[in-house]
Design a protein around this motif. Sequence first.
Motif, PDB file in Angstrom:
ATOM      1  N   ARG A 192     -10.148   3.699  -2.222  1.00 45.50           N
ATOM      2  CA  ARG A 192     -11.503   3.195  -2.025  1.00 45.50           C
ATOM      3  C   ARG A 192     -11.483   1.672  -2.133  1.00 45.50           C
ATOM      4  NH1 ARG A 192     -11.536   7.442  -0.372  1.00 45.50           N
ATOM      5  NH2 ARG A 192     -12.958   9.189  -0.718  1.00 45.50           N
ATOM      6  N   ILE A 193     -12.228   1.013  -1.257  1.00 43.47           N
ATOM      7  CA  ILE A 193     -12.200  -0.443  -1.175  1.00 43.47           C
ATOM      8  C   ILE A 193     -13.592  -1.010  -1.390  1.00 43.47           C
ATOM      9  CG2 ILE A 193     -11.747  -2.420   0.338  1.00 43.47           C
ATOM     10  CD1 ILE A 193      -9.632  -0.683   1.736  1.00 43.47           C
ATOM     11  N   THR A 194     -13.671  -2.011  -2.246  1.00 45.15           N
ATOM     12  CA  THR A 194     -14.883  -2.804  -2.412  1.00 45.15           C
ATOM     13  C   THR A 194     -14.584  -4.193  -1.873  1.00 45.15           C
ATOM     14  OG1 THR A 194     -15.501  -1.593  -4.416  1.00 45.15           O
ATOM     15  CG2 THR A 194     -16.552  -3.730  -4.061  1.00 45.15           C
ATOM     16  N   THR A 195     -15.430  -4.691  -0.987  1.00 48.36           N
ATOM     17  CA  THR A 195     -15.157  -5.980  -0.359  1.00 48.36           C
ATOM     18  C   THR A 195     -16.409  -6.858  -0.392  1.00 48.36           C
ATOM     19  OG1 THR A 195     -14.316  -7.040   1.673  1.00 48.36           O
ATOM     20  CG2 THR A 195     -15.652  -5.058   1.961  1.00 48.36           C
ATOM     21  N   ILE A 196     -16.204  -8.154  -0.543  1.00 48.03           N
ATOM     22  CA  ILE A 196     -17.302  -9.105  -0.758  1.00 48.03           C
ATOM     23  C   ILE A 196     -17.336 -10.128   0.379  1.00 48.03           C
ATOM     24  CG2 ILE A 196     -18.276 -10.828  -2.325  1.00 48.03           C
ATOM     25  CD1 ILE A 196     -16.654  -9.504  -4.588  1.00 48.03           C
ATOM     26  N   GLU A 197     -18.541 -10.361   0.916  1.00 47.11           N
ATOM     27  CA  GLU A 197     -18.716 -11.362   1.977  1.00 47.11           C
ATOM     28  C   GLU A 197     -20.120 -11.958   1.879  1.00 47.11           C
ATOM     29  OE1 GLU A 197     -18.255 -13.990   4.596  1.00 47.11           O
ATOM     30  OE2 GLU A 197     -16.518 -12.629   4.390  1.00 47.11           O
ATOM     31  N   LYS A 198     -20.242 -13.256   2.163  1.00 48.05           N
ATOM     32  CA  LYS A 198     -21.563 -13.889   2.103  1.00 48.05           C
ATOM     33  C   LYS A 198     -22.088 -14.360   3.447  1.00 48.05           C
ATOM     34  CE  LYS A 198     -19.986 -18.592   0.984  1.00 48.05           C
ATOM     35  NZ  LYS A 198     -20.105 -19.701   0.007  1.00 48.05           N
TER      36      LYS A 198
ATOM     37  N   LEU B 201       0.825  -1.206   0.000  1.00 43.35           N
ATOM     38  CA  LEU B 201       0.000   0.000   0.000  1.00 43.35           C
ATOM     39  C   LEU B 201       0.861   1.259   0.000  1.00 43.35           C
ATOM     40  CD1 LEU B 201      -2.603  -1.296   2.563  1.00 43.35           C
ATOM     41  CD2 LEU B 201      -3.185  -0.546   0.249  1.00 43.35           C
ATOM     42  N   ALA B 202       1.979   1.219   0.712  1.00 41.71           N
ATOM     43  CA  ALA B 202       2.871   2.377   0.753  1.00 41.71           C
ATOM     44  C   ALA B 202       3.644   2.519  -0.552  1.00 41.71           C
ATOM     45  CB  ALA B 202       3.841   2.244   1.924  1.00 41.71           C
ATOM     46  N   TYR B 203       4.022   1.404  -1.144  1.00 45.66           N
ATOM     47  CA  TYR B 203       4.854   1.441  -2.352  1.00 45.66           C
ATOM     48  C   TYR B 203       4.044   1.727  -3.607  1.00 45.66           C
ATOM     49  CZ  TYR B 203       8.070  -0.032  -6.003  1.00 45.66           C
ATOM     50  OH  TYR B 203       8.861  -0.069  -7.124  1.00 45.66           O
ATOM     51  N   GLY B 204       2.855   1.118  -3.703  1.00 42.75           N
ATOM     52  CA  GLY B 204       2.131   1.149  -4.961  1.00 42.75           C
ATOM     53  C   GLY B 204       1.161   2.284  -5.144  1.00 42.75           C
ATOM     54  N   ARG B 205       0.872   3.050  -4.089  1.00 39.84           N
ATOM     55  CA  ARG B 205      -0.128   4.128  -4.196  1.00 39.84           C
ATOM     56  C   ARG B 205      -1.408   3.600  -4.838  1.00 39.84           C
ATOM     57  NH1 ARG B 205       0.706   7.491  -0.621  1.00 39.84           N
ATOM     58  NH2 ARG B 205      -0.617   8.968  -1.743  1.00 39.84           N
ATOM     59  N   LEU B 206      -1.950   2.564  -4.243  1.00 34.95           N
ATOM     60  CA  LEU B 206      -3.113   1.883  -4.801  1.00 34.95           C
ATOM     61  C   LEU B 206      -4.381   2.663  -4.487  1.00 34.95           C
ATOM     62  CD1 LEU B 206      -1.916  -1.617  -3.624  1.00 34.95           C
ATOM     63  CD2 LEU B 206      -1.750  -0.704  -5.934  1.00 34.95           C
ATOM     64  N   GLU B 207      -5.162   2.966  -5.500  1.00 39.82           N
ATOM     65  CA  GLU B 207      -6.322   3.828  -5.347  1.00 39.82           C
ATOM     66  C   GLU B 207      -7.640   3.061  -5.237  1.00 39.82           C
ATOM     67  OE1 GLU B 207      -6.076   7.056  -4.961  1.00 39.82           O
ATOM     68  OE2 GLU B 207      -3.912   7.134  -5.273  1.00 39.82           O
ATOM     69  N   SER B 208      -7.745   1.939  -5.931  1.00 34.87           N
ATOM     70  CA  SER B 208      -8.991   1.159  -5.920  1.00 34.87           C
ATOM     71  C   SER B 208      -8.652  -0.295  -5.643  1.00 34.87           C
ATOM     72  CB  SER B 208      -9.724   1.287  -7.261  1.00 34.87           C
ATOM     73  OG  SER B 208      -8.903   0.842  -8.320  1.00 34.87           O
ATOM     74  N   ILE B 209      -9.265  -0.839  -4.591  1.00 33.85           N
ATOM     75  CA  ILE B 209      -8.945  -2.200  -4.148  1.00 33.85           C
ATOM     76  C   ILE B 209     -10.224  -3.022  -4.087  1.00 33.85           C
ATOM     77  CG2 ILE B 209      -8.042  -3.601  -2.247  1.00 33.85           C
ATOM     78  CD1 ILE B 209      -6.274  -1.224  -1.468  1.00 33.85           C
ATOM     79  N   LEU B 210     -10.125  -4.233  -4.592  1.00 30.26           N
ATOM     80  CA  LEU B 210     -11.209  -5.207  -4.459  1.00 30.26           C
ATOM     81  C   LEU B 210     -10.727  -6.315  -3.540  1.00 30.26           C
ATOM     82  CD1 LEU B 210     -13.933  -6.523  -5.267  1.00 30.26           C
ATOM     83  CD2 LEU B 210     -12.715  -7.558  -7.210  1.00 30.26           C
ATOM     84  N   GLU B 211     -11.498  -6.573  -2.489  1.00 34.50           N
ATOM     85  CA  GLU B 211     -11.173  -7.644  -1.544  1.00 34.50           C
ATOM     86  C   GLU B 211     -12.238  -8.727  -1.653  1.00 34.50           C
ATOM     87  OE1 GLU B 211     -10.035  -7.898   3.121  1.00 34.50           O
ATOM     88  OE2 GLU B 211     -11.966  -6.970   2.671  1.00 34.50           O
ATOM     89  N   ILE B 212     -11.795  -9.957  -1.782  1.00 29.42           N
ATOM     90  CA  ILE B 212     -12.721 -11.084  -1.822  1.00 29.42           C
ATOM     91  C   ILE B 212     -12.582 -11.846  -0.509  1.00 29.42           C
ATOM     92  CG2 ILE B 212     -13.460 -13.112  -3.131  1.00 29.42           C
ATOM     93  CD1 ILE B 212     -11.929 -11.903  -5.520  1.00 29.42           C
ATOM     94  N   GLY B 213     -13.540 -11.664   0.378  1.00 30.64           N
ATOM     95  CA  GLY B 213     -13.499 -12.257   1.702  1.00 30.64           C
ATOM     96  C   GLY B 213     -13.316 -11.200   2.772  1.00 30.64           C
ATOM     97  N   THR B 214     -14.423 -10.619   3.239  1.00 30.82           N
ATOM     98  CA  THR B 214     -14.376  -9.525   4.212  1.00 30.82           C
ATOM     99  C   THR B 214     -14.157 -10.020   5.631  1.00 30.82           C
ATOM    100  OG1 THR B 214     -16.083  -8.445   2.855  1.00 30.82           O
ATOM    101  CG2 THR B 214     -15.618  -7.475   5.011  1.00 30.82           C
ATOM    102  N   ALA B 215     -14.782 -11.161   5.970  1.00 34.21           N
ATOM    103  CA  ALA B 215     -14.872 -11.630   7.366  1.00 34.21           C
ATOM    104  C   ALA B 215     -15.486 -10.503   8.198  1.00 34.21           C
ATOM    105  CB  ALA B 215     -13.525 -12.097   7.886  1.00 34.21           C
ATOM    106  N   ILE B 216     -14.797 -10.048   9.252  1.00 31.26           N
ATOM    107  CA  ILE B 216     -15.384  -8.987  10.086  1.00 31.26           C
ATOM    108  C   ILE B 216     -14.748  -7.628   9.803  1.00 31.26           C
ATOM    109  CG2 ILE B 216     -16.109 -10.582  11.878  1.00 31.26           C
ATOM    110  CD1 ILE B 216     -13.720  -9.651  13.561  1.00 31.26           C
ATOM    111  N   GLY B 217     -14.049  -7.525   8.680  1.00 32.85           N
ATOM    112  CA  GLY B 217     -13.587  -6.221   8.220  1.00 32.85           C
ATOM    113  C   GLY B 217     -12.185  -5.827   8.607  1.00 32.85           C
ATOM    114  N   PHE B 218     -11.419  -6.728   9.233  1.00 33.62           N
ATOM    115  CA  PHE B 218     -10.088  -6.352   9.707  1.00 33.62           C
ATOM    116  C   PHE B 218      -9.178  -5.920   8.567  1.00 33.62           C
ATOM    117  CE2 PHE B 218      -5.639  -7.445  10.512  1.00 33.62           C
ATOM    118  CZ  PHE B 218      -5.390  -6.659  11.637  1.00 33.62           C
TER     119      PHE B 218
END
Length: 224
Positions: free
Chosen positions: A80-86, A49-66
């Motif tokens: 900005r982060i988009t995260t998916i959990e079922k 995150l520090a090296y890449g200056r990432l602006e938009s992130i997709l996470e697959i597997g939120t769990a409790i949001g940690f």
Amino acid sequence: MIIDERLASYIDSLDRGNTPFLDEILKYALDHQIPVVRRSMQSLLKFLLAYGRLESILEIGTAIGFSALLMCEYGPESCRITTIEKDEKRIALARENFKKAGQEEKITLLEGDAADILKTLKGPYSMIFMDAAKGQYIHFLPDILRLMKPGSLLVSDNVLQDGDVIQSRFAVTRRNRTIHARMREYLYELKHLPELETVVLPVGDGAALSVRRSPVATPEGNEH
């Protein structure tokens, strides 16, 4: 452990740690046996995150949001982060944690099966963090590739299965053989797809870092 336990503990001891609220969520997760990224993976994510200056992130597997909150905390302000959990119970806890952290505007939580949701997303994302059911990684891959642009990063967690991935399928328990076979297939694809350049690291439970290549022009001027 993939690497010597004493060495792993020493490396983890060098970490500066996280914010008090992240530590609170981590303790809750560990106390309630909810899987969260290991400390070495946390360090790797913070570095990326520090090296890449990432602006938009997709996470697959939120769990409790940690991990979503960790990426919010250590990513750029514009991230900005988009995260998916079922899992409904975990979704409720994740939403509560996002609200407590004041990050509801930066994190979008999508509820449902990732296999269905991924097909509806348009992307592209600068980073995709894969941290869901290990047996599904290979099935998610076609949509993951579609959601990446040249330079996008795919981070796949838990790919070495505490070292079991190197074992013969007959050396793992019968109930784990399908996951074992699918993970080996997934790693093979990551290393052999021409669209990706991948390194597999013995970090945490194994991490694969894949970057989407830029199209290569042929002498005829076509791209492949």
